[in-house]
Design a protein around this motif. Structure first.
Motif, short mmCIF file in Angstrom:
data_model
loop_
_atom_site.label_atom_id
_atom_site.label_comp_id
_atom_site.label_asym_id
_atom_site.label_seq_id
_atom_site.Cartn_x
_atom_site.Cartn_y
_atom_site.Cartn_z
N HIS A 186 0.85 -1.20 0.00
CA HIS A 186 0.00 0.00 0.00
C HIS A 186 0.87 1.24 0.00
O HIS A 186 2.09 1.17 0.18
CB HIS A 186 -0.96 -0.01 1.18
CG HIS A 186 -0.30 0.07 2.53
ND1 HIS A 186 0.46 -0.94 3.03
CD2 HIS A 186 -0.27 1.06 3.46
CE1 HIS A 186 0.92 -0.59 4.22
NE2 HIS A 186 0.50 0.62 4.50
N ASP B 4 6.10 4.19 4.83
CA ASP B 4 6.97 3.16 5.43
C ASP B 4 6.96 1.87 4.61
O ASP B 4 7.58 0.89 5.01
CB ASP B 4 6.56 2.88 6.88
CG ASP B 4 5.10 2.48 7.04
OD1 ASP B 4 4.23 3.08 6.36
OD2 ASP B 4 4.82 1.57 7.84
N HIS B 5 6.30 1.88 3.45
CA HIS B 5 6.27 0.69 2.57
C HIS B 5 6.84 0.97 1.18
O HIS B 5 7.17 0.04 0.45
CB HIS B 5 4.84 0.15 2.47
CG HIS B 5 4.36 -0.37 3.79
ND1 HIS B 5 4.33 -1.70 4.11
CD2 HIS B 5 3.96 0.30 4.90
CE1 HIS B 5 3.92 -1.84 5.36
NE2 HIS B 5 3.67 -0.64 5.86
N ASP C 65 -0.39 -4.24 5.71
CA ASP C 65 -0.83 -3.67 6.98
C ASP C 65 -2.29 -4.00 7.27
O ASP C 65 -3.01 -3.20 7.88
CB ASP C 65 -0.60 -2.15 7.00
CG ASP C 65 0.85 -1.79 7.31
OD1 ASP C 65 1.67 -2.73 7.44
OD2 ASP C 65 1.16 -0.59 7.42
N HIS D 26 -1.20 -4.61 12.21
CA HIS D 26 0.15 -4.13 12.54
C HIS D 26 0.81 -5.00 13.60
O HIS D 26 2.01 -4.97 13.77
CB HIS D 26 0.11 -2.68 13.01
CG HIS D 26 -0.29 -1.71 11.93
ND1 HIS D 26 -1.59 -1.58 11.51
CD2 HIS D 26 0.45 -0.87 11.17
CE1 HIS D 26 -1.64 -0.68 10.54
NE2 HIS D 26 -0.42 -0.23 10.31
N HIS E 129 4.67 -5.83 10.53
CA HIS E 129 5.15 -4.86 11.52
C HIS E 129 5.35 -5.48 12.90
O HIS E 129 5.72 -4.77 13.84
CB HIS E 129 4.15 -3.71 11.66
CG HIS E 129 4.28 -2.62 10.62
ND1 HIS E 129 5.45 -1.91 10.44
CD2 HIS E 129 3.38 -2.10 9.75
CE1 HIS E 129 5.25 -1.00 9.49
NE2 HIS E 129 4.03 -1.10 9.04
ZN LIG Z 1 3.04 0.22 7.65
#
Ligand SMILES: [Zn+2]
Length: 276
Positions: free
Chosen positions: A119, A123-124, A215, A218, A260
């Protein structure tokens, strides 16, 4: 006699297919850490109040025969060595870059032909642009959201400039996508966290099927408590996607890895060892 012949032929046929199938291998990479100083930001029902947790930011390399694919690209390299800010609700940092880790397993950056993105959050997609010739695969509705103004929460479209500018190959994914056409690596539609979120199924010969969560959750406890972050784009879809992954893990006997969750990623071998 005839029945035995059929059976023998069937077994021989299966062996031939198995021998011809490209070998699939999966490494998990360290793509950052995020210290969460108030875990209740991951619940819209006031769960996890006063809890703290350090989330890992994992990403993955998949070898399919001679082809290499990244699944997610972690936090941006600009965060390399950043001290964790104690006052921030979410404090991200990066210890090692993706190209640095690929070097350790003798994979040249230009060998990465495909990048699958779970997505659009920063952070991806953080280090995707270090592989500007690779074909990017991203949910169609996530791509549309990235092009909107203003950009959606948690997104930094500049991190995907090679693809958004039209300079690099891009596949928009609707529903599921069988990446290599043999069922071994499949992007799974799992909307809710973002409109076009995906998880990834990787079928390994020895380890068995592995489900990488994106995600959809998480941390594992969210499955038990139905923890939905208030910043998810659709609550009902989020619950449905959690149910899909859990049901698929049960029916396939798959290892479900919440990307995560530091405890969860330990279900896969520590880098540089791969799962096969
Ligand atoms: Zn994330």
């Amino acid at each position: 006699m005839f029945r035995n012949f059929i059976l023998a032929a069937a077994i021989a046929g299966t062996a031939t297919i198995a021998d011809a199938a490209p070998q699939v291998e999966l490494w998990r990479l360290d793509c950052g850490r995020i210290a969460v100083n108030d875990l209740s930001v991951f619940s819209d029902t006031f769960a996890y109040a006063r809890e703290k947790k350090t989330l890992t930011d994992s990403c993955y390399v998949i070898r399919h025969g001679a082809d290499y694919m990244l699944w997610d690209t972690g936090l941006p390299a600009a965060l390399l060595g950043k001290p964790l800010a104690p006052g921030e609700v979410l404090a991200p940092t990066l210890d090692r870059t993706v190209p640095d880790q690929l070097k350790e397993i003798a994979i040249k950056p230009e060998a990465i032909r495909l990048i699958g993105i779970s997505h659009y959050h920063f952070d991806h997609v953080g280090q995707a642009a270090d592989f500007p010739k690779a074909r990017l695969m991203i949910g169609k509705t996530d791509l549309e959201a990235l092009k909107a103004s203003p950009a959606p929460f948690g997104a930094d479209p500049s991190l995907l400039t090679p693809w958004l500018s039209g300079g690099a190959p891009l596949d928009t994914v609707e529903g599921d996508k069988d990446v290599f056409g043999d069922g071994s690596v499949v992007m799974l539609s799992a909307p809710g966290h973002t409109p076009g979120s995906h998880a990834l199924l990787v079928r390994l010969a020895e380890k068995g099927p592995v489900l990488l969560s994106g995600d959809v959750a998480h941390f594992e406890k969210q499955f038990e408590t139905g923890g939905i972050p208030p910043f998810n784009t659709n609550r009902a879809e989020s619950l449905a996607s959690m149910a899909r992954l859990q049901a698929m893990a049960r029916t396939l006997g798959a290892t479900l890895v919440v990307q995560h969750d530091a405890d969860d990623i330990a279900k896969l071998p520590a880098f540089p060892t791969s799962a096969k």
